[in-house]
Every structure is written in C-alpha cells, then in structure tokens.
Design an enzyme around this catalytic site. Structure first.
Site, PDB file in Angstrom:
ATOM      1  N   LYS A 100       0.822  -1.233   0.000  1.00 57.00           N
ATOM      2  CA  LYS A 100       0.000   0.000   0.000  1.00 57.00           C
ATOM      3  C   LYS A 100       0.840   1.260   0.000  1.00 57.00           C
ATOM      4  O   LYS A 100       0.452   2.277  -0.567  1.00 57.00           O
ATOM      5  CB  LYS A 100      -0.947  -0.015   1.197  1.00 57.00           C
ATOM      6  N   LYS A 200      -4.215   3.773   2.607  1.00 56.68           N
ATOM      7  CA  LYS A 200      -5.331   3.066   1.964  1.00 56.68           C
ATOM      8  C   LYS A 200      -6.382   4.051   1.459  1.00 56.68           C
ATOM      9  O   LYS A 200      -6.937   3.866   0.364  1.00 56.68           O
ATOM     10  CB  LYS A 200      -5.925   2.055   2.951  1.00 56.68           C
TER      11      LYS A 200
END
Ligand code: HSE
Length: 410
Positions: A100, A200
């Site tokens: 991520k 995220k």
C-alpha cells in the site's frame, strides 16, 4: 505455461506460494493457463521449502528473464520495491502488489508506465486485505459516480477500539494485547497513528476520483488519545468510536480526504465491524451505500487478493483501461482542510465550560457528565477552520479541551 516470480517470501509472499500450490487446479483453470513459480526473491535461504531451488538473491535475474511475464511484489515499503516494479513494468512484465505504501506514493507513475508498456499494475491486496474493493470500484461500480467512501481500513486499531468498548480496556492495555496476538507491529505507529489507514484512503480516493491523492496531503489523526471516558460518552450518545478513513467528492470537483477517529451511530453498517475486521462503505450515485466487509489483513486473505490479480494479469491481453488515475498538483485535487464540514464531540474541563461553549457554538447537544468537573457536548456543523478557532477561544478562556472527536454520518 506462464512463468511468474515473487519478490519477497515473508508472511504474504509465503501465503501466495501456499494459495497458488494449494488451489493450483482451479486457479489455472480460471487463468486459462498453467502457472510456474520460476523465481522467489529473498535474502534468506529456505532449504525446507518445496521451492528451495527457485530462490534467488539477485533481482536482475528476474528482470532479465524474458520468460517471466508476471511479477508479484510483496516486499513492502517504497524502496527497493519501487525500483524493482518500475524495471519490471518497463520491460512489459505485469506487476501484482500488496504494497500500500508503494501504491499510495507512486501509483500514478506506475499505472502510466504499465499503460505505456501494454502491461498491468494490479494492487487489489493493498486495501482491505482479502476484501475485494479495488476491482469493485473500477469495474463492478463502473456505472456510478462515486460520491464518498468511508472505511475502517486498519485491523489493529479496530481491534484496540473494540477491546476498549467491549471490555473497558485502556488504550495501552489493548495495544499490548494486539502486539501479544501479533496484530500490531512491534513499532505500531503506522497503525495507531493512522498512517496505514491514510495510505489506503489515498489509494481509494485516487481510484474513485481519478487524480492521485498523496499521503502527505491528507490530514491524519490516530487513536492514541482516545480514553475510556470518550468511550463512555460515545456509548451514551448512541454509538461507537472507529478510526475512519474517508474521502468525498465535493460539489466543485475537489476532494475531501482525511483519517481520524469518529463517533458513528450504533445502527451504522460500520459500527458492527469489530475486532481485526475491516469494513468499507461506498456511496455510489446509482447504488446508494454498498458495504464491503471481511479480513483486512493476514497471510491467506491477503494472498487470496494477490493471486486473484495474478489470474487477471494472465488473462489480460493489454492494460486494463479502467484502472487508471492521473497525477496532478495537490491544490488541484484536494479542497483545503479548513473548509471541510465538521461536527464534533468535545470534552471540556474548567469553570463555566458549558456556558462558554454555548456562547461560542450556539446550539449544542449536552451529554450527561461521566466524570465530575467536566462537560461533554456535540457541536453543530461548521467548518474545520471555525472549529479550530472556537477551540482556541475556549482555551484562551481557561477551558481545557480533554477530548475532540469528529462525529460522522455513515
Ligand atoms: N497493519 C495492517 C492492519 C495490516 O492492522 O490492518 C494490513 O494492512
């Protein structure tokens, strides 16, 4: 036969090998071809592994082998992952990642590079672990304008908050338990200070709204300051406290994005997302609210998302056109934080706190004091800039602000 390479043999990397080997038949049927793990890159030796002869320590071996068409990157962190991924995409090798940090920092650049080289950069596992969310956003919900996304995107903090609510634990006690159970890192700041959730939310916002949102641009607050008193007030108000990452498209086309703890009502679909689970609510123009729920971390759930991307990478004949976003200056993408609308819970201490708060905020909802000498209330809606100014004014009037938590409508 498709040759693949896996960069990294840690928790996720070994999970990818396990899922690929364990479900080989059905995976190959879906991919339409047989899959051979030709290389695994790791500094360590794994003599007991059935793939012991595939381990290499030199990335160049993988980069220079033209038979390798799909590379799985599960190293984590920006470097050396970024260099490796860039070199693979430049050579037309599709890359699948769970990283991520890499996607949040370098997504626009890597997606453009993949498109120039007619291959793919896939990252389903980077948000929500085993929960499908990236593909639903750009494919299944493709008929919608996405208005807003709000999610519980970090399992460790959700576990801690759940323990604080259900068992009355203090933050430090719940964090120690999360570490003991192996959920939180030894240095848990990426989790508890909100940075993991921020990465995220940047990925979700970039994909949903088409322009790269970078972590450094996003207001991010973690859960270290949440106290048992805040938990009691949230309960009394009729809700729970969750660490929420959210993004919204504003009427002028700009984007609101932030991470913070928030009061959410008990009947919200996110309120029942407990323990290490993640939940992501997407507000689409045609669908209304859609909620994705499941295991947001862990070896096999994350490997499941990685392997499903491997199948897609094998099936794709060219770059997937819907998985794209553009790079743009921050001022063109995000609205100024001070302009964001906000309603907040405040916990105050000091003489005449309620009277002073009423003068500043006007109509407030007072909560019943859980501790003597303090006042808790919910403000009306205002902008973040106005809230900050009123909080400063309270402090200048000898009122201590013991707690400030945003109130959200999910
Ligand atoms: N540390 C992360 C979490 C792992 O607790 O959710 C998954 O990204």
């Amino acid at each position: 036969m498709v040759d693949i390479a896996i960069l990294g043999h840690g928790v996720v990397g070994s999970g990818v090998v396990e899922v690929l080997s364990g479900n080989r038949q059905s995976i190959e049927k879906k991919a339409g071809d047989s899959i051979r793990i030709k290389y695994i890159l790791d500094r360590r030796e794994f003599p007991q592994s059935p793939y012991a002869d595939r381990f290499v320590k030199d990335f160049d071996v993988i980069r220079d082998d033209d038979s390798v068409s799909v590379v799985v990157e599960v190293l984590g962190g920006v470097e050396p992952a970024f260099t490796f991924v860039r070199e693979c995409l430049s050579r037309g090798k599709s890359v699948v990642t769970s990283n991520k940090e890499l996607v949040a920092e370098k997504g626009a650049e890597l997606l453009a590079l993949a498109a120039r080289n007619h291959c793919n950069f896939f990252f389903e596992a980077s948000v929500g672990g085993g929960i499908p969310i990236i593909k639903p956003l750009h494919l299944c919900l493709g008929a919608n304008e996405i208005h807003e996304i709000g999610g519980i995107l970090n399992g460790t903090t959700n576990f801690i908050l759940t323990k604080m609510f259900r068992e009355g634990m203090a933050f430090d006690q719940a964090l120690a338990l999360a570490q003991q159970l192996g959920y939180a890192e030894r240095d848990p700041s990426a989790d508890v200070d909100g940075h993991d959730a921020c990465r995220k939310v940047c990925i979700l916002a970039s994909l949903a709204f088409g322009r790269h949102v970078y972590p450094r641009q996003v207001f991010t607050q973690g859960i270290r300051d949440i106290t048992p008193a805040d938990v009691a007030y949230a309960s009394q108000w009729g809700g729970v406290i969750k660490l929420i990452g959210r993004c919204r498209r504003l009427p002028d086309g700009k984007v609101l994005a932030m991470v913070s703890p928030a009061f959410i009502r008990r009947d919200s679909q996110l309120a029942g997302v407990d323990d290490v689970f993640n939940g992501i609510l997407v507000r689409g123009s045609a669908t209304g609210d859609v909620v994705f729920y499941g295991k947001g971390a862990g070896k096999l759930p994350t490997a499941s998302a990685v392997v499903s991307d491997v199948i897609d990478a094998i099936q794709a004949s060219d770059t997937v056109a819907t998985l794209q976003w553009q790079d743009a200056g921050p001022e063109e993408v995000l609205a100024p934080f001070g302009s964001y609308p906000v309603t907040a819970y405040l916990r105050l201490e000091g003489e005449d706190a309620l009277v002073k708060a009423r003068v500043l905020f006007g109509e407030i909802r007072q909560l019943v004091s859980e501790n003597s000498g303090e006042t808790a209330l919910i403000t009306p809606e205002m902008t973040e800039e106005e809230l900050a100014a009123k909080v400063r004014a309270l402090e200048e009037n000898d009122i201590r602000v013991l707690g400030l938590i945003r109130v959200l409508d999910y």
